[in-house]
Design a protein around this motif. Structure first.
Motif, mmCIF file in Angstrom:
data_model
loop_
_atom_site.group_PDB
_atom_site.id
_atom_site.type_symbol
_atom_site.label_atom_id
_atom_site.label_comp_id
_atom_site.label_asym_id
_atom_site.label_seq_id
_atom_site.Cartn_x
_atom_site.Cartn_y
_atom_site.Cartn_z
ATOM 1 N N LYS A 442 -11.411 -26.802 -18.704
ATOM 2 C CA LYS A 442 -10.951 -25.929 -19.776
ATOM 3 C C LYS A 442 -9.463 -26.146 -20.066
ATOM 4 C CE LYS A 442 -14.486 -22.422 -18.831
ATOM 5 N NZ LYS A 442 -15.313 -22.775 -20.006
ATOM 6 N N GLY A 443 -8.993 -27.356 -19.790
ATOM 7 C CA GLY A 443 -7.610 -27.703 -20.111
ATOM 8 C C GLY A 443 -6.591 -26.976 -19.265
ATOM 9 N N TYR A 444 -6.992 -26.546 -18.078
ATOM 10 C CA TYR A 444 -6.136 -25.810 -17.138
ATOM 11 C C TYR A 444 -5.666 -24.466 -17.689
ATOM 12 C CZ TYR A 444 -6.217 -29.964 -14.237
ATOM 13 O OH TYR A 444 -6.646 -31.008 -13.454
ATOM 14 N N SER A 445 -6.344 -23.970 -18.695
ATOM 15 C CA SER A 445 -6.063 -22.613 -19.156
ATOM 16 C C SER A 445 -6.609 -21.626 -18.139
ATOM 17 C CB SER A 445 -6.713 -22.354 -20.517
ATOM 18 O OG SER A 445 -6.562 -20.982 -20.866
ATOM 19 N N LEU A 446 -5.861 -20.555 -17.900
ATOM 20 C CA LEU A 446 -6.300 -19.503 -16.986
ATOM 21 C C LEU A 446 -6.654 -18.227 -17.743
ATOM 22 C CD1 LEU A 446 -3.588 -20.043 -14.218
ATOM 23 C CD2 LEU A 446 -6.000 -20.702 -14.088
ATOM 24 N N ALA A 447 -6.824 -18.321 -19.059
ATOM 25 C CA ALA A 447 -7.182 -17.154 -19.869
ATOM 26 C C ALA A 447 -8.488 -16.562 -19.345
ATOM 27 C CB ALA A 447 -7.314 -17.551 -21.336
ATOM 28 N N ILE A 448 -8.457 -15.313 -18.965
ATOM 29 C CA ILE A 448 -9.578 -14.682 -18.253
ATOM 30 C C ILE A 448 -10.888 -14.712 -19.042
ATOM 31 C CG2 ILE A 448 -10.363 -12.493 -17.230
ATOM 32 C CD1 ILE A 448 -7.360 -12.004 -16.550
ATOM 33 N N PRO A 449 -10.885 -14.505 -20.375
ATOM 34 C CA PRO A 449 -12.167 -14.529 -21.102
ATOM 35 C C PRO A 449 -12.893 -15.866 -21.027
ATOM 36 C CG PRO A 449 -10.452 -13.501 -22.427
ATOM 37 C CD PRO A 449 -9.767 -14.119 -21.259
ATOM 38 N N LEU A 450 -12.218 -16.935 -20.644
ATOM 39 C CA LEU A 450 -12.896 -18.224 -20.490
ATOM 40 C C LEU A 450 -13.823 -18.243 -19.276
ATOM 41 C CD1 LEU A 450 -9.989 -20.753 -21.184
ATOM 42 C CD2 LEU A 450 -11.632 -19.800 -22.799
ATOM 43 N N TYR A 451 -13.591 -17.329 -18.343
ATOM 44 C CA TYR A 451 -14.338 -17.337 -17.086
ATOM 45 C C TYR A 451 -15.183 -16.080 -16.883
ATOM 46 C CZ TYR A 451 -10.886 -20.977 -16.496
ATOM 47 O OH TYR A 451 -10.101 -22.083 -16.696
#
Length: 497
Positions: A442-451
């Motif tokens: 996920k492109g090293y994004s840590l945005a919570i809604p992605l997980y």
């Protein structure tokens, strides 16, 4: 005058001092005058209490005044009763007494009373100071009347009241205490450990660790507490706050943590700590990026943050301050650190370091007087085997209460979050585990809604774009609200001036 003081009486007594000053000085300046006077009154009354106890043993005033009978020395002319007897140039007398006490206690109290301008009569005329001193003289703040915990709680009450009264800028010295308590429970400080807050404000996070260890019935006085604070007056309040909570082995330094970290080891490197709790200032722009690029302490291990946002400078300072075996941290940040594009390379290096243990998203309003949603990131230097290469994401955006324009975490909210954190397992719609490979995808994004609660029926790439865009919009909107609040505060101050 000599009677047990209830918590309600204490709060009324402390806030009564602010009523004396209301309309004369800006609410944001109350703290630099009221806190030092409370501390001077407390140590004077405790000195008298200690003197009376020693006198009962020795029956001799000179013996009762020996240093070994007192926690702090109070030189002649510097006691509360001495300043109470002054009728002219009271501010000068107060300052002289405070500096005299600081000088008489060089190992414990240098600079503890702060840098308030006590001699400025147009700001604090003799009549106002006399009223303030007489107000504080109505109670005896001995330990028998007011044990350390209770006076410390009263001090915390006053800190919060001043934060409420002084508006948006209060975040520099106040962090929501229900959130601080939960962060403390996440890290589980133990007797004998070292605890550090690199941007400590008035010391609330440090005090929270001691209070929790004490609540558990464990030895709390051997915790080693360290904090650094940029604002001189606020750092002085932190030192007073620790003393009033009965914490004598606290180390509060004044200064810029990024430019001049105060706590170093014998080799000149950063001191390492078991527990780090922090609420760094949000996205400051006025910091020395060039110096950080060639940082002598090696804190640029993930790279150099953009000039407009120092968040990852504090992030890396904290990571570099963790003990390699026991070190763990809980840091309060705005959500932007999880996904902002200009910090992508830093975030990738952070994820690859495998220091991140948990990303906890919280509801709006837990940043003081700000609508911004908060995130707590926990780091752990030595993960257990089952946690390596994995990160726990918790979406607790709905676990927040709001009453009388204040947001806070109820015990039930804290319990639900802590249960998910300790289980370190997926919980549909609330918590999810992601591997380093998942995050890389996920492109090293840590945005919570992605997980957690990903968009059902939407392609992964599209979901990433939508969630990141939405998160960035929320971040920008919250920052805009904060900027507008700052401008309005300044305009109000100019009008009042």
């Amino acid at each position: 005058m000599n009677s047990r003081i209830t918590q309600r009486e204490l709060e009324s007594y402390l806030w009564g001092a602010a009523v004396v000053l209301r309309g004369l000085i800006d609410a944001g300046d109350y703290k630099q005058y009221i806190f030092p006077l409370v501390f001077l009154k407390r140590i004077s009354d405790v000195y008298d209490e200690e003197h009376a106890a020693a006198l009962a043993i020795y029956d001799d005033d000179e013996l009762a005044d020996l240093p070994e009978n007192h926690r702090f020395a109070i030189p002649a002319g510097c006691h509360w009763k001495d300043i109470r007897s002054v009728t002219e140039n009271i501010g000068t007398a107060v300052l002289k007494a405070m500096r005299g006490i600081e000088s008489a206690n060089p190992d414990t109290l240098p600079g503890v009373f702060g840098d308030g301008d006590w001699g400025k009569k147009n700001l604090l005329p003799d009549a106002t100071l006399a009223d303030l001193i007489e107000h504080f003289s109505t109670r005896t703040l001995s330990i028998a009347n007011l044990p350390e915990d209770e006076l410390g709680n009263g001090y915390e009450y006053l800190i919060k009241k001043f934060a409420d009264d002084s508006g948006h800028t209060a975040q520099e010295f106040y962090t929501n205490r229900t959130l601080v308590h939960m962060m403390t429970l996440m890290l589980q400080p133990q007797p004998g450990e070292s605890v550090y807050d690199p941007t400590c404000g008035t010391g609330g996070m440090l005090i929270s660790t001691a209070a929790e260890v004490k609540r558990q019935g464990k030895e709390w006085r051997n915790l080693r507490l360290y904090g650094q604070e940029l604002n001189y007056g606020t750092s002085a309040i932190a030192r007073m706050n620790l003393f009033l909570h009965g914490i004598t082995d606290g180390h509060i330094a004044h200064g810029d943590t990024l430019a001049r970290p105060a706590f170093l080891n014998a080799r000149g490197g950063l001191q390492r700590f078991d527990v780090v709790l922090a609420n760094p200032p949000y996205s400051i722009k006025a910091w020395n990026r060039d110096a950080f690029a060639k940082d002598p302490y090696g804190r640029n291990l993930w790279g150099v943050p953009p000039q407009g946002r120092a968040d990852y400078a504090f992030f890396q300072h904290i990571a570099a301050s963790l003990d390699p075996r026991a070190g763990r941290a809980a840091i309060l940040f705005p959500h932007g650190v999880l996904f902002r594009r200009e910090e992508a390379a830093l975030r990738e290096a952070l994820v690859k370091s495998d220091l991140i243990e948990c990303v906890l998203g919280l509801g709006a309003g837990l940043f003081y007087n700000s609508p911004m949603e908060a995130v707590v990131v926990t780091l752990r230097a030595h993960k257990s085997a089952g946690h390596r290469g994995r990160v726990l994401f918790i979406n607790a955006v709905n676990e927040v209460a709001r009453e009388q324009a204040q947001s806070f975490l109820r015990e039930g909210h804290q319990a639900k979050i802590l249960d998910a954190y300790r289980k370190f397992a997926s919980d549909d719609g609330f918590a999810a585990i992601a591997s380093t490979a998942d995050i890389a995808a996920k492109g090293y994004s840590l945005a919570i809604p992605l997980y957690v609660d990903s968009n059902a029926g939407v392609a992964d790439d599209d979901a990433t774009d939508v969630d990141t865009a939405l998160a960035e919009w929320r971040e920008a909107a919250a920052a805009s609200d904060a900027a507008i609040a700052d401008v309005l505060t300044l305009l109000c101050q100019e009008v009042q001036a």
